[in-house]
Motif scaffolding. Structure first.
Motif, PDB file in Angstrom:
ATOM      1  N   VAL A  83      41.541  55.780  51.610  1.00 24.89           N
ATOM      2  CA  VAL A  83      41.976  54.388  51.777  1.00 24.89           C
ATOM      3  C   VAL A  83      41.889  53.642  50.454  1.00 24.89           C
ATOM      4  N   TYR A  84      40.753  53.752  49.771  1.00 22.70           N
ATOM      5  CA  TYR A  84      40.581  53.067  48.486  1.00 22.70           C
ATOM      6  C   TYR A  84      41.580  53.590  47.447  1.00 22.70           C
ATOM      7  N   MET A  85      41.846  54.880  47.499  1.00 27.72           N
ATOM      8  CA  MET A  85      42.823  55.481  46.588  1.00 27.72           C
ATOM      9  C   MET A  85      44.195  54.844  46.769  1.00 27.72           C
ATOM     10  N   LEU A  86      44.574  54.607  48.019  1.00 22.28           N
ATOM     11  CA  LEU A  86      45.877  54.005  48.293  1.00 22.28           C
ATOM     12  C   LEU A  86      45.945  52.560  47.808  1.00 22.28           C
ATOM     13  N   TYR A  87      44.814  51.868  47.840  1.00 27.95           N
ATOM     14  CA  TYR A  87      44.804  50.488  47.345  1.00 27.95           C
ATOM     15  C   TYR A  87      45.070  50.439  45.842  1.00 27.95           C
ATOM     16  N   ILE A  88      44.368  51.270  45.085  1.00 26.25           N
ATOM     17  CA  ILE A  88      44.606  51.225  43.638  1.00 26.25           C
ATOM     18  C   ILE A  88      46.002  51.760  43.321  1.00 26.25           C
ATOM     19  N   GLY A  89      46.472  52.746  44.095  1.00 27.37           N
ATOM     20  CA  GLY A  89      47.828  53.265  43.895  1.00 27.37           C
ATOM     21  C   GLY A  89      48.884  52.211  44.176  1.00 27.37           C
ATOM     22  N   LEU A  90      48.698  51.458  45.260  1.00 22.36           N
ATOM     23  CA  LEU A  90      49.625  50.371  45.574  1.00 22.36           C
ATOM     24  C   LEU A  90      49.626  49.336  44.465  1.00 22.36           C
ATOM     25  N   GLY A  91      48.447  49.032  43.924  1.00 22.10           N
ATOM     26  CA  GLY A  91      48.374  48.086  42.813  1.00 22.10           C
ATOM     27  C   GLY A  91      49.158  48.569  41.607  1.00 22.10           C
ATOM     28  N   VAL A  92      49.057  49.873  41.302  1.00 19.75           N
ATOM     29  CA  VAL A  92      49.806  50.437  40.170  1.00 19.75           C
ATOM     30  C   VAL A  92      51.307  50.283  40.390  1.00 19.75           C
ATOM     31  N   VAL A  93      51.772  50.604  41.581  1.00 25.39           N
ATOM     32  CA  VAL A  93      53.204  50.501  41.880  1.00 25.39           C
ATOM     33  C   VAL A  93      53.670  49.043  41.769  1.00 25.39           C
ATOM     34  N   LEU A  94      52.873  48.119  42.286  1.00 29.72           N
ATOM     35  CA  LEU A  94      53.233  46.695  42.183  1.00 29.72           C
ATOM     36  C   LEU A  94      53.286  46.256  40.724  1.00 29.72           C
ATOM     37  N   GLY A  95      52.331  46.722  39.923  1.00 26.95           N
ATOM     38  CA  GLY A  95      52.340  46.379  38.505  1.00 26.95           C
ATOM     39  C   GLY A  95      53.529  46.969  37.776  1.00 26.95           C
ATOM     40  N   HIS A  96      53.909  48.185  38.168  1.00 24.59           N
ATOM     41  CA  HIS A  96      55.071  48.841  37.562  1.00 24.59           C
ATOM     42  C   HIS A  96      56.364  48.131  37.944  1.00 24.59           C
ATOM     43  N   ASN A  97      56.475  47.781  39.216  1.00 26.31           N
ATOM     44  CA  ASN A  97      57.713  47.151  39.694  1.00 26.31           C
ATOM     45  C   ASN A  97      57.840  45.702  39.242  1.00 26.31           C
ATOM     46  N   PHE A  98      56.698  45.010  39.162  1.00 27.23           N
ATOM     47  CA  PHE A  98      56.716  43.567  38.869  1.00 27.23           C
ATOM     48  C   PHE A  98      55.726  43.225  37.753  1.00 27.23           C
ATOM     49  N   PRO A  99      55.969  43.712  36.529  1.00 28.03           N
ATOM     50  CA  PRO A  99      55.056  43.404  35.413  1.00 28.03           C
ATOM     51  C   PRO A  99      55.158  41.927  35.028  1.00 28.03           C
ATOM     52  N   PHE A 100      54.016  41.253  34.983  1.00 26.04           N
ATOM     53  CA  PHE A 100      54.028  39.804  34.771  1.00 26.04           C
ATOM     54  C   PHE A 100      54.590  39.426  33.410  1.00 26.04           C
ATOM     55  N   TYR A 101      54.361  40.253  32.388  1.00 26.78           N
ATOM     56  CA  TYR A 101      54.769  39.901  31.027  1.00 26.78           C
ATOM     57  C   TYR A 101      56.240  40.229  30.757  1.00 26.78           C
ATOM     58  N   LEU A 102      56.919  40.826  31.740  1.00 29.41           N
ATOM     59  CA  LEU A 102      58.346  41.118  31.601  1.00 29.41           C
ATOM     60  C   LEU A 102      59.170  40.354  32.637  1.00 29.41           C
ATOM     61  N   GLY A 103      58.627  39.218  33.048  1.00 28.09           N
ATOM     62  CA  GLY A 103      59.343  38.414  34.030  1.00 28.09           C
ATOM     63  C   GLY A 103      59.417  39.088  35.381  1.00 28.09           C
ATOM     64  N   PHE A 104      58.439  39.934  35.680  1.00 26.58           N
ATOM     65  CA  PHE A 104      58.346  40.656  36.957  1.00 26.58           C
ATOM     66  C   PHE A 104      59.548  41.575  37.187  1.00 26.58           C
ATOM     67  N   LYS A 105      60.101  42.066  36.101  1.00 25.86           N
ATOM     68  CA  LYS A 105      61.254  42.968  36.185  1.00 25.86           C
ATOM     69  C   LYS A 105      60.886  44.300  35.540  1.00 25.86           C
ATOM     70  N   GLY A 106      60.529  45.263  36.361  1.00 29.33           N
ATOM     71  CA  GLY A 106      60.122  46.561  35.851  1.00 29.33           C
ATOM     72  C   GLY A 106      60.976  47.692  36.401  1.00 29.33           C
ATOM     73  N   GLY A 107      60.325  48.715  36.946  1.00 33.34           N
ATOM     74  CA  GLY A 107      61.037  49.858  37.509  1.00 33.34           C
ATOM     75  C   GLY A 107      61.077  49.814  39.021  1.00 33.34           C
ATOM     76  N   LYS A 108      61.298  50.973  39.631  1.00 34.00           N
ATOM     77  CA  LYS A 108      61.386  51.050  41.096  1.00 34.00           C
ATOM     78  C   LYS A 108      60.216  51.805  41.709  1.00 34.00           C
ATOM     79  N   GLY A 109      59.328  52.297  40.874  1.00 34.95           N
ATOM     80  CA  GLY A 109      58.078  52.839  41.365  1.00 34.95           C
ATOM     81  C   GLY A 109      58.106  54.250  41.914  1.00 34.95           C
ATOM     82  N   VAL A 110      59.203  54.980  41.698  1.00 37.79           N
ATOM     83  CA  VAL A 110      59.305  56.328  42.262  1.00 37.79           C
ATOM     84  C   VAL A 110      58.302  57.280  41.609  1.00 37.79           C
ATOM     85  N   ALA A 111      58.267  57.304  40.280  1.00 37.13           N
ATOM     86  CA  ALA A 111      57.346  58.202  39.577  1.00 37.13           C
ATOM     87  C   ALA A 111      55.900  57.836  39.854  1.00 37.13           C
ATOM     88  N   SER A 112      55.598  56.544  39.894  1.00 39.70           N
ATOM     89  CA  SER A 112      54.232  56.112  40.181  1.00 39.70           C
ATOM     90  C   SER A 112      53.836  56.460  41.611  1.00 39.70           C
TER      91      SER A 112
END
Length: 210
Positions: A83-112
């Motif tokens: 469960v905890y693993m999925l939380y940090i994994g979800l956070g990584v995907v959200l950070g990848h898809n919506f990076p704050f310093y790039l105007g929340f425009k990143g990737g689609k999260g497939v590789a992550s």
């Protein structure tokens, strides 16, 4: 609080935008080319196979490694470690898809997301990889293969949750199932433009110059 902290840590790690960084090393913003995102597939189209592989591995490892670390830290409680693993994994995907310093425009999260799947269960990862390769080989649509893989990830995770991941508590089982669904459908949601193009017959095929 621990769950929120894991999400925040994961989001910070996910902001390491491999495609954007690699593009900048080549004096370009990868988001201004091809399909307009900073993921591995667009990098492959714009900068070639070597660049695509490097970006994929970067995005893959930035979720795989934190997920494995969390599983190790909480190894005394097997089901909770998942469960905890999925939380940090979800956070990584959200950070990848919506990076704050790039105007929340990143990737689609497939590789992550692939990194999360590998950390969760290598059997699911290998089935997903085989299906991905088959669909891309037959249709040349990476987006279609990616979305089918997410459905397989959700289905197989739900199938194994009772027998293989040590869950005995109903609420923890439900939390695990919900996180898997959120992670899988988040990637599908990020492909909504691809879905429209697939339906219209205008989706870009792998190997085609954009």
């Amino acid at each position: 609080m621990l769950r929120i902290l894991l999400l925040i840590i994961g989001y910070a790690i996910g902001n390491i935008e491999t495609g954007y960084i690699f593009g900048k090393l080549n004096k370009m913003d990868i988001r201004n080319y091809g399909s307009g995102n900073a993921g591995a597939t667009n990098t492959l189209r714009v900068l070639g196979p070597k660049a695509g592989l490097i970006v994929f591995l970067g995005d893959f490892c930035k979720s795989l490694i934190p997920c494995l670390v969390v599983r190790f830290i909480f190894r005394d409680n097997v089901s909770l470690s998942y469960v905890y693993m999925l939380y940090i994994g979800l956070g990584v995907v959200l950070g990848h898809n919506f990076p704050f310093y790039l105007g929340f425009k990143g990737g689609k999260g497939v590789a992550s997301t692939a990194g999360i799947i590998m950390a969760l269960d290598y059997r699911i990862a290998f089935v997903c990889l085989a299906v991905f390769i088959l669909i891309v080989a037959v249709t040349r649509y990476v987006s279609l293969a990616s979305m089918v893989v997410m459905i397989i990830f959700i289905g197989m995770s739900h199938m194994f949750v009772k027998t293989d991941y040590g869950f005995t508590d109903g609420s923890s089982t439900m939390e695990f199932r919900l996180l898997v669904v959120i992670i899988g459908f988040l990637s599908i949601f990020m492909h909504r433009a691809n879905i429209k193009r697939l339906l219209n017959g205008t989706e870009n095929k792998i190997g085609k110059k954009v």
